[in-house]
Design an enzyme around this catalytic site. Structure first.
Site, PDB file in Angstrom:
ATOM      1  N   SER A  21       0.849  -1.185   0.000  1.00  0.00           N
ATOM      2  CA  SER A  21       0.000   0.000   0.000  1.00  0.00           C
ATOM      3  C   SER A  21       0.893   1.247   0.000  1.00  0.00           C
ATOM      4  O   SER A  21       2.114   1.140   0.112  1.00  0.00           O
ATOM      5  CB  SER A  21      -0.940  -0.013   1.201  1.00  0.00           C
ATOM      6  OG  SER A  21      -0.193  -0.050   2.370  1.00  0.00           O
ATOM      7  N   LYS A  25      -0.848   5.294  -5.659  1.00  0.00           N
ATOM      8  CA  LYS A  25      -2.021   5.213  -6.550  1.00  0.00           C
ATOM      9  C   LYS A  25      -2.766   6.534  -6.622  1.00  0.00           C
ATOM     10  O   LYS A  25      -3.255   6.932  -7.670  1.00  0.00           O
ATOM     11  CB  LYS A  25      -3.021   4.172  -6.028  1.00  0.00           C
ATOM     12  CG  LYS A  25      -2.605   2.753  -6.223  1.00  0.00           C
ATOM     13  CD  LYS A  25      -3.793   1.828  -6.029  1.00  0.00           C
ATOM     14  CE  LYS A  25      -4.495   1.950  -4.707  1.00  0.00           C
ATOM     15  NZ  LYS A  25      -3.823   1.391  -3.552  1.00  0.00           N
ATOM     16  N   GLY A  26      -2.863   7.205  -5.465  1.00  0.00           N
ATOM     17  CA  GLY A  26      -3.614   8.467  -5.412  1.00  0.00           C
ATOM     18  C   GLY A  26      -2.998   9.519  -6.317  1.00  0.00           C
ATOM     19  O   GLY A  26      -3.697  10.218  -7.050  1.00  0.00           O
ATOM     20  N   ASP A  79      -7.007  10.543  -0.130  1.00  0.00           N
ATOM     21  CA  ASP A  79      -6.792  10.624  -1.581  1.00  0.00           C
ATOM     22  C   ASP A  79      -7.743  11.622  -2.243  1.00  0.00           C
ATOM     23  O   ASP A  79      -7.412  12.190  -3.282  1.00  0.00           O
ATOM     24  CB  ASP A  79      -6.917   9.243  -2.230  1.00  0.00           C
ATOM     25  CG  ASP A  79      -5.619   8.459  -2.100  1.00  0.00           C
ATOM     26  OD1 ASP A  79      -4.551   9.058  -2.291  1.00  0.00           O
ATOM     27  OD2 ASP A  79      -5.674   7.256  -1.788  1.00  0.00           O
ATOM     28  N   GLU A 149     -10.412   4.768  -8.059  1.00  0.00           N
ATOM     29  CA  GLU A 149      -9.215   4.181  -7.465  1.00  0.00           C
ATOM     30  C   GLU A 149      -9.632   3.163  -6.406  1.00  0.00           C
ATOM     31  O   GLU A 149     -10.417   3.478  -5.508  1.00  0.00           O
ATOM     32  CB  GLU A 149      -8.374   5.290  -6.813  1.00  0.00           C
ATOM     33  CG  GLU A 149      -7.134   4.745  -6.150  1.00  0.00           C
ATOM     34  CD  GLU A 149      -6.371   5.809  -5.355  1.00  0.00           C
ATOM     35  OE1 GLU A 149      -6.582   7.016  -5.579  1.00  0.00           O
ATOM     36  OE2 GLU A 149      -5.573   5.403  -4.494  1.00  0.00           O
ATOM     37  N   CYS A 390      -8.265  24.687  14.241  1.00  0.00           N
ATOM     38  CA  CYS A 390      -9.304  23.935  14.943  1.00  0.00           C
ATOM     39  C   CYS A 390      -8.917  23.685  16.409  1.00  0.00           C
ATOM     40  O   CYS A 390      -8.996  24.598  17.209  1.00  0.00           O
ATOM     41  CB  CYS A 390      -9.634  22.658  14.179  1.00  0.00           C
ATOM     42  SG  CYS A 390     -11.303  22.090  14.541  1.00  0.00           S
ATOM     43  N   GLY A 392      -6.034  23.501  17.538  1.00  0.00           N
ATOM     44  CA  GLY A 392      -4.926  24.440  17.741  1.00  0.00           C
ATOM     45  C   GLY A 392      -5.441  25.829  18.081  1.00  0.00           C
ATOM     46  O   GLY A 392      -4.877  26.543  18.920  1.00  0.00           O
ATOM     47  N   PHE A 393      -6.524  26.235  17.435  1.00  0.00           N
ATOM     48  CA  PHE A 393      -7.179  27.517  17.713  1.00  0.00           C
ATOM     49  C   PHE A 393      -7.780  27.488  19.121  1.00  0.00           C
ATOM     50  O   PHE A 393      -7.587  28.403  19.923  1.00  0.00           O
ATOM     51  CB  PHE A 393      -8.269  27.727  16.652  1.00  0.00           C
ATOM     52  CG  PHE A 393      -9.365  28.688  17.013  1.00  0.00           C
ATOM     53  CD1 PHE A 393      -9.110  30.045  17.139  1.00  0.00           C
ATOM     54  CD2 PHE A 393     -10.667  28.235  17.189  1.00  0.00           C
ATOM     55  CE1 PHE A 393     -10.141  30.931  17.441  1.00  0.00           C
ATOM     56  CE2 PHE A 393     -11.697  29.112  17.491  1.00  0.00           C
ATOM     57  CZ  PHE A 393     -11.431  30.466  17.637  1.00  0.00           C
ATOM     58  N   HIS A 516     -10.993  24.682   8.818  1.00  0.00           N
ATOM     59  CA  HIS A 516      -9.823  24.001   8.244  1.00  0.00           C
ATOM     60  C   HIS A 516      -9.577  24.553   6.844  1.00  0.00           C
ATOM     61  O   HIS A 516      -9.908  23.909   5.847  1.00  0.00           O
ATOM     62  CB  HIS A 516     -10.081  22.494   8.136  1.00  0.00           C
ATOM     63  CG  HIS A 516     -10.106  21.778   9.441  1.00  0.00           C
ATOM     64  ND1 HIS A 516      -8.993  21.171   9.964  1.00  0.00           N
ATOM     65  CD2 HIS A 516     -11.103  21.572  10.323  1.00  0.00           C
ATOM     66  CE1 HIS A 516      -9.311  20.609  11.132  1.00  0.00           C
ATOM     67  NE2 HIS A 516     -10.590  20.841  11.366  1.00  0.00           N
ATOM     68  N   GLU A 518      -7.081  24.546   5.083  1.00  0.00           N
ATOM     69  CA  GLU A 518      -6.189  23.706   4.260  1.00  0.00           C
ATOM     70  C   GLU A 518      -6.950  22.861   3.240  1.00  0.00           C
ATOM     71  O   GLU A 518      -6.414  22.513   2.192  1.00  0.00           O
ATOM     72  CB  GLU A 518      -5.307  22.801   5.132  1.00  0.00           C
ATOM     73  CG  GLU A 518      -6.025  21.773   6.006  1.00  0.00           C
ATOM     74  CD  GLU A 518      -6.499  22.329   7.345  1.00  0.00           C
ATOM     75  OE1 GLU A 518      -6.466  23.568   7.528  1.00  0.00           O
ATOM     76  OE2 GLU A 518      -6.906  21.526   8.209  1.00  0.00           O
TER      77      GLU A 518
HETATM   78  N1  GLN Z   1     -11.404  18.292  19.222  1.00  0.00           N
HETATM   79  C1  GLN Z   1     -11.861  19.572  18.767  1.00  0.00           C
HETATM   80  C2  GLN Z   1     -13.351  19.583  18.517  1.00  0.00           C
HETATM   81  O1  GLN Z   1     -13.959  18.546  18.364  1.00  0.00           O
HETATM   82  C3  GLN Z   1     -11.113  20.013  17.548  1.00  0.00           C
HETATM   83  C4  GLN Z   1     -11.329  19.146  16.365  1.00  0.00           C
HETATM   84  C5  GLN Z   1     -10.297  19.346  15.289  1.00  0.00           C
HETATM   85  O2  GLN Z   1      -9.200  19.834  15.554  1.00  0.00           O
HETATM   86  N2  GLN Z   1     -10.603  18.938  14.069  1.00  0.00           N
HETATM   87  O3  GLN Z   1     -13.953  20.621  18.457  1.00  0.00           O
END
Ligand code: GLN
Length: 549
Positions: A21, A25-26, A79, A149, A390, A392-393, A516, A518
């Site tokens: 694996s 492939k992706g 993927d 895929e 998230c 981290g915030f 998020h 990203e």
């Molecule tokens: N655990 C946090 C929440 O559920 C943050 C989730 C995350 O970082 N995706 O709100």
């Protein structure tokens, strides 16, 4: 073929993998899509994951890699992130099926009596459900070519019903409407430097045993295949030599479609699918790739988290950092910091001084959180650019509450349900939920950006869209206190009931978001919060954006 009463001419490309694996492939699937796009064909994609989970949402990213979130809130395989980034398309949850999902729907139909007294079996009922899922996703996408895929490795028991289903599809579709591509590893022995084709030969044999013959073979090898190795693979794999390609190591993954196309792959695919042989226009993609290659200013980012042993756990974040870096000429390198070490030895947090920027990564549960809070503290006090995503915030808010406002014991109730100062608490709709799968606040939501803030300058827009995956949020009871103490709450959910962004004007770059960003970052079109962060880390002025949703 006729599907749901509509005649649709979709061409299917099925991609299987051999030997082991994570063979790429992706990236190969995405590259095939890119070659078709470069020739003006529209492309969409699906990933089949043979595991029994209904979706990736309940899987540990440490074992399986990141959970990629789609616009419509699907928690899917990583993927899909590659497909979205290479093809610049938004996929839906329909683009990821698993054994769990297929069985859940077969069992639901059985309970409703839809099988009219038949004995329900893997063939034909499960395979029919698989074919239905593939065809309905293909027809919903409206694409000319649909990539499918198949996860795992040829020979896995779990994968058999899916391979049987696509074997049937080959017979049911017109002769040139399906194409099978097999991607297999060709290792190089350290001692003799020889390229070994035997594992690849065996995996093709295994495919044939279950009735599948690949049309093309992509060898995953560190370097381009030698001529005679190629010939051998063609002979044993029963394909013409011109249908064997090498996906060799590339400095930047976005080069892979160009490398494969240079070997004639795009032309061959068109021929086999009976599509008009159009000349590719690679110019927009090549200039994006050149930006990546030109980027030279080293920028070092400390990635503070807990699933830091597998870089795939945060692949979208890494790509978003690279997209941002390429735009401003910065070559971003990332170092994994397991934050539990700052809990064991708080003085070690000083090592963050060696980095240009600090990312506080998303996550769940208590492990490593105190260490993350220490990392936030270091970055805030020492004016290091910080981006918190998230969790981290949320932990950046906890740090602020504890160390700036002086709220002793401030925490998220995810870690300390009895906290005296629950600055991060469950969303109201999350309070009485019984099950974990698919129950978070998921997918794309509009965010109102506060004029006059840094985030507003970055996005250049009052309203932006970002994706989400969380259960907790900044507790409204603390909004005023946070603001009175210098934190700017700079983005809101549309109903103004949740904080989406917070920033610190007294700091060169201190930004956290509940979302998020990203997941929406693309090569050539980086996510603005990431672009701001990388610019700050590179010591450059912050960019001014013109955000398009
Ligand atoms: N655990 C946090 C929440 O559920 C943050 C989730 C995350 O970082 N995706 O709100």
């Amino acid at each position: 073929m006729v599907f749901n009463g509509v005649h649709c001419v979709v061409k299917y490309v099925f991609i299987t993998g051999g030997v082991l694996s994570s063979v790429g492939k992706g990236i190969t699937s995405s590259s095939i899509g890119k070659m078709l796009q470069a020739r003006g064909y529209s492309v969409s994609a699906m990933k089949i994951d043979p595991y029994v989970n209904v979706d990736a949402g309940t899987m540990n990213p440490f074992m399986h890699g990141e959970v990629f979130v789609t616009e419509d809130g699907g928690e899917t395989d990583l993927d899909l992130g590659h497909y979205e980034r290479f093809l610049d398309i938004n996929l839906s949850r329909l683009s990821n099926i698993t054994t769990g999902k297929v069985y859940a729907s077969v069992i639901e139909k059985e309970r409703k009596g839809e099988y009219l007294g038949q004995c329900v079996q893997i063939i034909p009922h499960v395979t029919d459900e698989i074919k239905r899922s593939i065809r309905s996703a293909a027809s919903a996408s409206g694409a000319d070519v649909f990539l499918v895929e198949i996860g795992g490795t040829i020979g896995d028991i779990e994968g058999l019903p899916f391979l049987e289903a696509v074997r049937q599809m080959r017979l049911e579709e017109e002769a040139n409407d399906t194409l099978f591509v097999h991607v297999a590893l060709v290792p190089i022995l350290d001692s003799t430097k020889e390229q070994k084709s035997k594992p690849c030969q065996h995996s093709v044999q295994e495919m044939r045993r279950i009735g599948l013959q690949p049309d093309m073979i992509v060898a995953r090898c560190r370097v381009p295949l030698d001529k005679d190795v190629k010939k051998k693979i063609a002979l044993f794999g029963s394909v013409p030599v011109e249908a064997v390609y090498t996906s060799f190591d590339a400095e930047c993954i976005y080069q892979v479609p160009l490398n494969l196309d240079q070997q004639g792959m795009g032309e061959y695919i068109l021929k086999r699918l009976g599509l008009d042989a159009r000349r590719p226009d690679w110019s927009p993609w090549s200039s994006i790739v050149e930006e990546f290659m030109r980027a030279s200013k080293p920028v070092r980012i400390a990635m503070c988290g807990k699933y830091t042993k597998l870089s795939d756990s945060y692949v979208s974040i890494i790509e978003a950092l690279k997209h941002a870096g390429a735009k401003v000429g910065a070559r971003v390198s990332t170092a994994w910091i397991e934050t539990t070490k700052y809990e064991e030895d708080p003085a070690r947090v000083e090592e963050l001084g060696e980095y240009d920027g600090v990312m506080i990564l998303p996550g769940f549960g208590p492990r490593g959180t105190e260490g993350k809070i220490r990392a936030v503290n270091y970055a805030r006090v020492n004016k290091k650019p910080l981006l918190g995503i998230c969790y981290g915030f949320q932990l950046a808010i906890v740090e602020y509450a504890r160390n700036v406002i002086g709220l002793e014991g401030a925490n998220t109730t995810e870690v300390d349900p009895g906290s005296r100062h629950p600055v991060i608490d469950l969303l109201p709709e999350q309070k009485n939920l019984g099950s974990l799968g698919g129950t978070m606040r998921l997918g794309a939501y509009r965010i109102l950006v506060e004029p006059g803030t840094m985030v507003h300058r970055l996005y250049g827009s009052d309203v932006v869209v970002e994706r989400h995956r969380h259960r907790y949020e900044v507790n409204p009871r603390y909004w005023d206190l946070l603001r009175e103490n210098g934190l700017v709450l700079s983005g809101w959910s549309e109903d103004r009931a949740r904080v989406e962004f917070a920033e610190l004007p007294s700091h060169p770059f201190f930004l956290g978001t509940q979302s998020h960003p990203e997941f929406r970052s693309r090569p050539g079109r980086p996510s603005m919060p990431y672009l701001g962060f990388v610019s700050a880390a590179a010591g450059m002025d912050l960019p001014k954006g013109a955000h398009k949703n």
